[in-house]
Design an enzyme around this catalytic site. Sequence first.
Site, PDB file in Angstrom:
ATOM      1  N   TYR A 148      19.700 -12.374   6.004  1.00  0.00           N
ATOM      2  CA  TYR A 148      18.297 -12.114   5.665  1.00  0.00           C
ATOM      3  C   TYR A 148      17.646 -13.468   5.411  1.00  0.00           C
ATOM      4  CZ  TYR A 148      14.399  -9.757   3.217  1.00  0.00           C
ATOM      5  OH  TYR A 148      13.170  -9.306   2.812  1.00  0.00           O
ATOM      6  N   ARG A 201       4.081 -11.552  12.949  1.00  0.00           N
ATOM      7  CA  ARG A 201       4.008 -12.425  11.770  1.00  0.00           C
ATOM      8  C   ARG A 201       5.363 -12.439  11.094  1.00  0.00           C
ATOM      9  NH1 ARG A 201       3.857 -12.878   6.551  1.00  0.00           N
ATOM     10  NH2 ARG A 201       4.476 -10.699   6.361  1.00  0.00           N
ATOM     11  N   LYS A 219      17.079  -6.685   7.916  1.00  0.00           N
ATOM     12  CA  LYS A 219      16.660  -5.743   6.871  1.00  0.00           C
ATOM     13  C   LYS A 219      17.621  -4.559   6.795  1.00  0.00           C
ATOM     14  CE  LYS A 219      12.528  -7.048   5.149  1.00  0.00           C
ATOM     15  NZ  LYS A 219      12.065  -6.983   3.768  1.00  0.00           N
ATOM     16  N   GLU A 290       7.526  -3.790   9.241  1.00  0.00           N
ATOM     17  CA  GLU A 290       7.944  -5.119   8.802  1.00  0.00           C
ATOM     18  C   GLU A 290       7.249  -6.211   9.608  1.00  0.00           C
ATOM     19  OE1 GLU A 290       9.980  -7.868   6.499  1.00  0.00           O
ATOM     20  OE2 GLU A 290       9.899  -5.696   6.256  1.00  0.00           O
ATOM     21  N   ASP A 291       6.639  -7.147   8.910  1.00  0.00           N
ATOM     22  CA  ASP A 291       6.066  -8.363   9.506  1.00  0.00           C
ATOM     23  C   ASP A 291       5.052  -8.087  10.614  1.00  0.00           C
ATOM     24  OD1 ASP A 291       7.392  -9.880   7.715  1.00  0.00           O
ATOM     25  OD2 ASP A 291       8.904 -10.662   9.076  1.00  0.00           O
ATOM     26  N   ASP A 313       6.781  -2.861   3.970  1.00  0.00           N
ATOM     27  CA  ASP A 313       7.457  -3.660   2.949  1.00  0.00           C
ATOM     28  C   ASP A 313       6.668  -4.909   2.575  1.00  0.00           C
ATOM     29  OD1 ASP A 313       9.692  -4.274   1.220  1.00  0.00           O
ATOM     30  OD2 ASP A 313      10.182  -5.863   2.637  1.00  0.00           O
ATOM     31  N   ASP A 314       5.975  -5.514   3.536  1.00  0.00           N
ATOM     32  CA  ASP A 314       5.206  -6.728   3.242  1.00  0.00           C
ATOM     33  C   ASP A 314       4.066  -6.438   2.273  1.00  0.00           C
ATOM     34  OD1 ASP A 314       6.598  -8.418   5.238  1.00  0.00           O
ATOM     35  OD2 ASP A 314       5.687  -7.021   6.628  1.00  0.00           O
ATOM     36  N   ASN A 470       8.069 -17.068   2.176  1.00  0.00           N
ATOM     37  CA  ASN A 470       9.323 -17.279   2.891  1.00  0.00           C
ATOM     38  C   ASN A 470       9.037 -17.859   4.269  1.00  0.00           C
ATOM     39  OD1 ASN A 470      11.233 -16.177   0.999  1.00  0.00           O
ATOM     40  ND2 ASN A 470      10.436 -14.144   1.463  1.00  0.00           N
TER      41      ASN A 470
END
Length: 629
Positions: A148, A201, A219, A290-291, A313-314, A470
């Site tokens: 991760y 992203r 993930k 995600e992203d 999640d973001d 991150n």
Amino acid sequence: MAIFLRSLRRSSPSAAVRQLLRRPYTGEEVTQAREFTTCEGSRPSLIHKRSLDILHDPWFNKGTAFSMTERDRLDLRGLLPPNVVSSQQQIDRFMVDLKRFEVNARDGMSDTIALAKWRVLNRLHDRNEVMYYKILINNIEEYAPIVYTPTVGLVCQKYSGLYRRPRGMYFSAADRGEMMSMVYNWPADQVDMIVVTDGSRILGLGDLGVQGIGIAIGKLDLYVSAAGINPQRVLPVMIDVGTNNDNLLKDPLYLGLEQHRLEGEEYLSVIDEFMEAVFTRWPNVIVQFEDFQTKWAFPLLQRYRNTYRMFNDDVQGTAGVAIAGLLGAVRAQGRPMLDFPKQKIVVAGAGSAGIGVVDAASKTMARMLGNTESAFQSARSQFWIVDASGLITENRANIDPAVVPFSRKQKDVGHLGLSEGSSLVEVVKKVKPDVLLGLSAVGGLFSKEVLEALRDSTTCSRPAIFAMSNPTKNAECTPEEAFSIVGENVIFASGSPFHDVNLGDGKIGHSNQGNNMYLFPGIGLGTLLSGARVISDGMLQAAAECLAAYMKDEEVHEGVIYPPISRIRDITKEVAAAVVREAVKEDLAEGYRDMDPRELERLNEEEIIEYVQNNMWSPEYPTLVYKQD
């Protein structure tokens, strides 16, 4: 001659073999026979395999060289990256990797140690999943940063070169109209958890196109190791709608669609078709987004969250972890968590993560103040948001709709000597915040000047710095900078792991990792075991408050506001239980397997924790053959 005949019999019709055997042997016949077998070797192959069975068979597997016709006829569509490449391109990719070893032997390692570890772990993952997850669970603190963040960011950047064996599914813009049939190419009849990205992203690294599949794989490794989701029932997904990264489009090894990203209704139609397809085949699946870039993250969340079991999640996971840390910071100041609405917070970053945190944190404050309209207004007034263009006020042109509720009124900033576009340093000096929260993806943004402004202006006894971006290189500051400039009493947390800081005289400056993995595995597991049809704000709030309360008072007073990663399975169990309880409380729970909602309602707190524990998968070899007594 005997070896040659065995080869001949394998690839030639039996009549031809008999004819050869009847004739006396001379050297000439060998040449003729070899020509014959070469001719016969080009005959069409008859295969009785489909889907992943072909991809895992080294005799038939062509990898990314399978044509679209072959992919459709052999149930391979979606199991490979969408770009069809030639065998020469495959050889080129292999030779690039092979040449790296020559360079390494001559000049030293080009891969980082972390990436080299990822390669070794990935090969184990391909060979033996049980052993892979057993090693990951038993050494989670060491290897979570490998599978991760931060290493997964490097993996995604290099994924086209690292790609070896397909893992997960790829839905692309070229598959429009085909997705409903494509989902049946995946061999698992039951899927509990999907992590999906469009690669727009990835962490703070920008648009990585189809290479973003690496984040979905990473993930799900944590869903298995932290939450005990059965690895046979997880599915990483890449939705390839193109890329605006020109470097990737020019890269001959790039595995994704070689086109710019779809926009508007075309983009939405692809995501809509994907969601309909996966929920048609697996009605009880949970989908984590995600992203996705900011301009789509919020609209997609609002589009689907009241219809499907999904969350982002973001937006929501990051918010939950940040709220838990913010509440922990209040506790570290020796104050009750109900004092949270009094905290003044300067936020650097107005992307999906930043606004997601501000939105969720303001709702937490408002709930503590009574959930009235004035409570919401009071909560929103505690946040000052700064982006690349400076302080965001109502005078900002083309402001994102999600940011509007938190843009400052001119009358609020004027008396402080601030205005639209004021710099981060100016805002910190004038606002005198209790918390400096970074979600900007700009490494080093909390410069010496910014940190000195916080030190010299704040009236808080223990100010908090959250450098949450991150991967590691994008962290707004390091713990060494925070403790050396702001002082020993600062509370520090980051998104990626850092070592604690030796402050001398036996004192330790604790570097807390506010990692989303504290929450998203528990949110997913709790939703699965409750059978909730949607994931409510209350369930997310329960998860965050559970994490905030997990730490003991003596730990918090030492500046430790997040638990060690080594306790992740226990943390996830507690978070999942809190999510189940909230789902039952909100009458959203519909049960799971043999546990119907009425039975769930009758369980007390200890019984719910036991229920969660009993449904967490552990990596043990199954018995395949039983010995008779």
